[in-house]
Design an enzyme around this catalytic site. Structure first.
Site, PDB file in Angstrom:
ATOM      1  N   SER A 158       0.838  -1.190   0.000  1.00 59.79           N
ATOM      2  CA  SER A 158       0.000   0.000   0.000  1.00 59.79           C
ATOM      3  C   SER A 158       0.886   1.257   0.000  1.00 59.79           C
ATOM      4  CB  SER A 158      -0.947  -0.045   1.205  1.00 59.79           C
ATOM      5  OG  SER A 158      -1.926   0.955   1.130  1.00 59.79           O
ATOM      6  N   ASP A 323      -8.579  -6.701  -4.567  1.00 62.14           N
ATOM      7  CA  ASP A 323      -8.246  -5.370  -4.055  1.00 62.14           C
ATOM      8  C   ASP A 323      -8.852  -4.310  -4.966  1.00 62.14           C
ATOM      9  OD1 ASP A 323      -7.138  -3.051  -3.057  1.00 62.14           O
ATOM     10  OD2 ASP A 323      -5.049  -3.698  -3.251  1.00 62.14           O
ATOM     11  N   HIS A 356      -7.880  -5.282  -0.110  1.00 64.22           N
ATOM     12  CA  HIS A 356      -6.619  -4.553   0.006  1.00 64.22           C
ATOM     13  C   HIS A 356      -5.752  -5.103   1.135  1.00 64.22           C
ATOM     14  CE1 HIS A 356      -3.821  -1.322  -0.597  1.00 64.22           C
ATOM     15  NE2 HIS A 356      -4.011  -0.827   0.608  1.00 64.22           N
TER      16      HIS A 356
END
Length: 379
Positions: A158, A323, A356
């Site tokens: 991320s 995601d 995610h």
């Protein structure tokens, strides 16, 4: 330092590095010295060629692996413990792993809760805005402090993956490999919108006091709680939520009211309460804004390939099928730019149901890919 155990890196403790030289930030502000809190796992080899930097995401920190309390092992495990340790992908028998709390953080590094030397009070909202490139410059100073001229790899998921990408542009000669997981070359309008709604929940909380709530003895708990609840929805996959919660109600649920009745509501309330109990609202504002501003292609007229042209590192880019916050399409933008430049890149798209948050999970296929890639790194 860490003490190795059969279950991972074992009991760990944080260290602190002080930097007295002012740091000029992307915004033009100058930070008059700063502290970075960090942890290390494994042993740095003689020529310092085996060091890997792990960059944390929005709510992460320096405590990547191991535990900090022998009486509460599970509760104090690091946020990426499943991937670090002897025989794990980030093998501490081979690599020296460094994790730190970024500038602006709330886990010991200099941030809004720290004392502003000019006023003798907490920085609060006066703490300068930080960008991803500022974190990279601070991380480079930590590398110098540790005697690391070049990282064997910089990696993260991320926002951590964005830092790894930024490293290859800002200090191309100091990174041999970049592992960019569940990331993107910039945020979409939708993602910026999510961040703004989360920030508004904090900014409009009566206990926020313009960011100087420390002086008022308050904490914008309600706003931070709502921000986390919203964010958490975006970290999960729709199918995962349907399977885990569906329309199930709590056994004690009533009817025709606004109490928490559905299991998914209970889960989000729990996550919000937990997060608001340990995180700082000003840090949340800074971290989400750094996400918004991240766009290395901007200085190249929007041409990502041109922005990455100076990178010398080899890349592993990993995305997850479920995601939707940072979809595989966004990872492929990075891959396509690198391929366009003729740069060395491997790409893996993992089937996962965890959205995610997949990059944090103990997914065998995902870990096997990272492990295989890391084993190919020459030290």
């Amino acid at each position: 330092m860490s003490k190795v155990s059969a279950q991972g890196v074992g009991l760990v403790s944080a260290q602190r590095a002080r930097f007295d030289q002012p740091l000029e930030l992307r915004s033009g502000a100058v930070l008059p010295g700063f502290d970075l809190v960090y942890e290390t796992y494994g042993t740095l080899n003689a020529d310092a060629s085996n060091a890997i930097l792990v960059c944390h995401a929005l709510s992460g920190h320096h405590h990547v692996a191991g535990y900090t309390d022998a009486d509460n092992v599970e509760r104090t495990l690091g946020w990426w413990d499943n991937i670090v340790g002897p025989g794990r992908p980030l093998d501490t028998g081979r690599f020296f792993i460094v994790g730190l709390n970024n500038l602006g953080g709330c886990h010991g590094s200099t941030g809004p809760k720290s004392i502003n030397p000019a006023t003798g009070k907490p920085w609060g909202a006066d703490f300068p805005m930080v960008a991803v490139v500022d974190w990279v410059h601070a991380q480079a100073k930590l590398a110098d402090h540790l005697g690391i001229r070049q990282w064997a790899a910089v990696m993260g998921g991320s926002l951590g993956g964005m830092q790894a990408l930024r490293w290859t542009i800002t200090f191309p000669e100091r990174v041999r490999h970049a592992i960019v997981i569940a990331a993107a070359p910039n945020l979409t309008a939708e993602n910026i919108a999510f961040n703004d709604v989360a920030r508004q929940a904090i900014l409009t909380d009566p206990d926020f006091h313009g960011g100087h709530y420390y002086e008022h003895g308050t904490h914008p708990w309600r706003g931070l709680r709502l921000a986390r609840m919203l964010g958490h929805i975006t970290y999960l996959a729709e199918d995962q939520m349907a399977e885990k919660f569906g329309r199930k109600r709590r056994p004690e649920a009533g009817s025709y009211g606004f109490d928490v009745e559905f299991e998914v509501e209970s889960y989000l309330h729990y996550q919000g309460d937990k997060f608001a109990g340990y995180f700082d609202a000003n840090t949340y504002l800074l971290m989400t804004r750094a996400l918004d501003y991240f766009d290395p292609a901007r200085v190249a007229g929007g041409d990502l390939a041109a922005a990455l042209a100076a990178a010398r590192a080899k890349f592993l880019v990993v995305a997850f099928s479920s995601d939707w916050r940072f979809s595989p399409d966004r990872s492929r933008e990075i891959v396509n730019a690198l391929v366009h430049n003729g740069q060395d890149v491997a790409y893996a798209e993992i089937e996962s149901e965890h959205g995610h948050d997949s990059f944090l999970m103990d997914e065998p296929h995902y870990h096997a890919i990272v492990d295989t890639y890391l084993k190919r790194i020459e030290l």
